[in-house]
Design a protein around this motif. Structure first.
Motif, PDB file in Angstrom:
ATOM      1  N   PRO A  54       0.778  -1.265  -0.055  1.00 55.52           N
ATOM      2  CA  PRO A  54       0.149  -0.054   0.071  1.00 55.52           C
ATOM      3  C   PRO A  54       0.807   1.280   0.018  1.00 55.52           C
ATOM      4  O   PRO A  54       0.514   2.336  -0.463  1.00 55.52           O
ATOM      5  CB  PRO A  54      -0.956  -0.119   1.422  1.00 55.52           C
ATOM      6  CG  PRO A  54      -1.093  -1.555   1.437  1.00 55.52           C
ATOM      7  CD  PRO A  54       0.371  -2.115   1.092  1.00 55.52           C
ATOM      8  N   LEU A  65      -4.319   1.784  -1.220  1.00 51.99           N
ATOM      9  CA  LEU A  65      -4.852   0.549  -1.402  1.00 51.99           C
ATOM     10  C   LEU A  65      -5.062  -0.126  -0.124  1.00 51.99           C
ATOM     11  O   LEU A  65      -4.015  -0.015   0.715  1.00 51.99           O
ATOM     12  CB  LEU A  65      -3.480  -0.305  -2.231  1.00 51.99           C
ATOM     13  CG  LEU A  65      -3.852  -1.700  -2.485  1.00 51.99           C
ATOM     14  CD1 LEU A  65      -4.751  -1.796  -3.666  1.00 51.99           C
ATOM     15  CD2 LEU A  65      -2.501  -2.318  -2.719  1.00 51.99           C
ATOM     16  N   ARG A  67      -6.493  -3.605   2.331  1.00 52.18           N
ATOM     17  CA  ARG A  67      -6.697  -4.969   2.446  1.00 52.18           C
ATOM     18  C   ARG A  67      -8.062  -4.854   2.807  1.00 52.18           C
ATOM     19  O   ARG A  67      -8.342  -4.510   3.946  1.00 52.18           O
ATOM     20  CB  ARG A  67      -5.646  -5.708   3.212  1.00 52.18           C
ATOM     21  CG  ARG A  67      -6.068  -7.340   3.201  1.00 52.18           C
ATOM     22  CD  ARG A  67      -5.046  -8.064   4.149  1.00 52.18           C
ATOM     23  NE  ARG A  67      -3.939  -7.795   3.694  1.00 52.18           N
ATOM     24  CZ  ARG A  67      -2.881  -8.695   3.832  1.00 52.18           C
ATOM     25  NH1 ARG A  67      -2.993  -9.599   4.806  1.00 52.18           N
ATOM     26  NH2 ARG A  67      -1.540  -8.433   3.624  1.00 52.18           N
ATOM     27  N   SER A  70      -9.403 -11.364   3.234  1.00 51.77           N
ATOM     28  CA  SER A  70      -8.191 -12.438   2.814  1.00 51.77           C
ATOM     29  C   SER A  70      -8.463 -13.776   3.274  1.00 51.77           C
ATOM     30  O   SER A  70      -9.223 -14.148   4.170  1.00 51.77           O
ATOM     31  CB  SER A  70      -6.772 -12.092   3.683  1.00 51.77           C
ATOM     32  OG  SER A  70      -6.773 -12.011   4.957  1.00 51.77           O
ATOM     33  N   TYR A  77      -8.242  -6.344  -2.244  1.00 49.77           N
ATOM     34  CA  TYR A  77      -7.870  -4.970  -1.958  1.00 49.77           C
ATOM     35  C   TYR A  77      -8.891  -3.999  -2.531  1.00 49.77           C
ATOM     36  O   TYR A  77      -9.608  -4.460  -3.282  1.00 49.77           O
ATOM     37  CB  TYR A  77      -6.552  -4.795  -2.557  1.00 49.77           C
ATOM     38  CG  TYR A  77      -5.445  -5.352  -1.948  1.00 49.77           C
ATOM     39  CD1 TYR A  77      -4.841  -4.904  -0.690  1.00 49.77           C
ATOM     40  CD2 TYR A  77      -4.854  -6.533  -2.579  1.00 49.77           C
ATOM     41  CE1 TYR A  77      -3.671  -5.574  -0.276  1.00 49.77           C
ATOM     42  CE2 TYR A  77      -3.753  -7.148  -1.960  1.00 49.77           C
ATOM     43  CZ  TYR A  77      -3.022  -6.676  -0.796  1.00 49.77           C
ATOM     44  OH  TYR A  77      -1.981  -7.303  -0.351  1.00 49.77           O
TER      45      TYR A  77
END
Length: 138
Positions: A54, A65, A67, A70, A77
Motif C-alpha cells: 500500500p 490500497l 486490504r 483475505s 484489496y
C-alpha cells in the motif's frame, strides 16, 4: 509538466501518458502488456513484505490500497483516491500485475490478480489469487 510550486508531475502530464500515448503505442494489447509491465516493476522494486505494497501504491501515485479481506489462497484489496479520467476509469492492469508479482515473490506460488469496478458501488476491487499446489520453488 510539473507543478511550479511542488515540482511534482501534474495530473495533466500523467493523463497524457496513460490515456493517450500508451494506448496509441500498445493498441489492442494494452491490458496484457500493462499487466506484464506491472509484474516487471514489482521485480525491479520488490518490497520486503506485502504489507508494504500500500505504501508503494501511494508513493507511485496509483492511489490508496486497502486490504479488505483475505483467505488461505486469496486477498482482496480496494483501491481508492486514484487519478482517473475516462480512459483509465476501468484500467487496472498495471496495478494488478504489480500486486500479482509482489504476492508471487512473497508466497512462492503461481499468483494472478484481477481488477474490476463493482457496478453497483463503483468500488475498485483487486483480487489476488494463488494456488499453493503450483509452488515455484520446486
Amino acid at each position: 509538466m510539473a507543478n511550479e510550486t511542488t515540482g511534482q508531475p501534474t495530473r495533466f502530464g500523467y493523463e497524457l501518458l496513460r490515456d493517450h500515448v500508451i494506448p496509441d503505442i500498445l493498441g489492442k494489447h494494452e491490458d496484457d502488456i500493462l499487466y506484464w509491465a506491472g509484474k516487471e516493476i514489482a521485480r525491479k522494486f520488490p518490497v520486503f513484505s506485502v504489507d508494504e505494497v500500500p505504501q508503494f501504491f501511494k508513493e507511485a501515485g496509483w492511489g490508496t490500497l486497502v486490504r479488505v479481506s483475505s483467505g488461505k489462497e486469496e486477498i482482496d484489496y480496494e483501491l481508492t483516491d486514484r487519478l482517473e479520467s475516462p480512459a483509465t476509469e476501468d484500467a487496472f492492469s498495471l496495478e494488478s500485475g504489480f500486486l500479482a508479482e509482489q504476492h508471487q515473490i512473497a508466497n512462492g506460488c503461481l499468483t494472478e490478480c484481477y481488477g474490476s469496478r463493482d457496478a453497483d458501488t463503483g468500488r475498485i476491487v483487486l483480487q489476488v489469487r494463488w494456488d499453493e499446489t503450483y509452488n515455484l520453488g520446486d
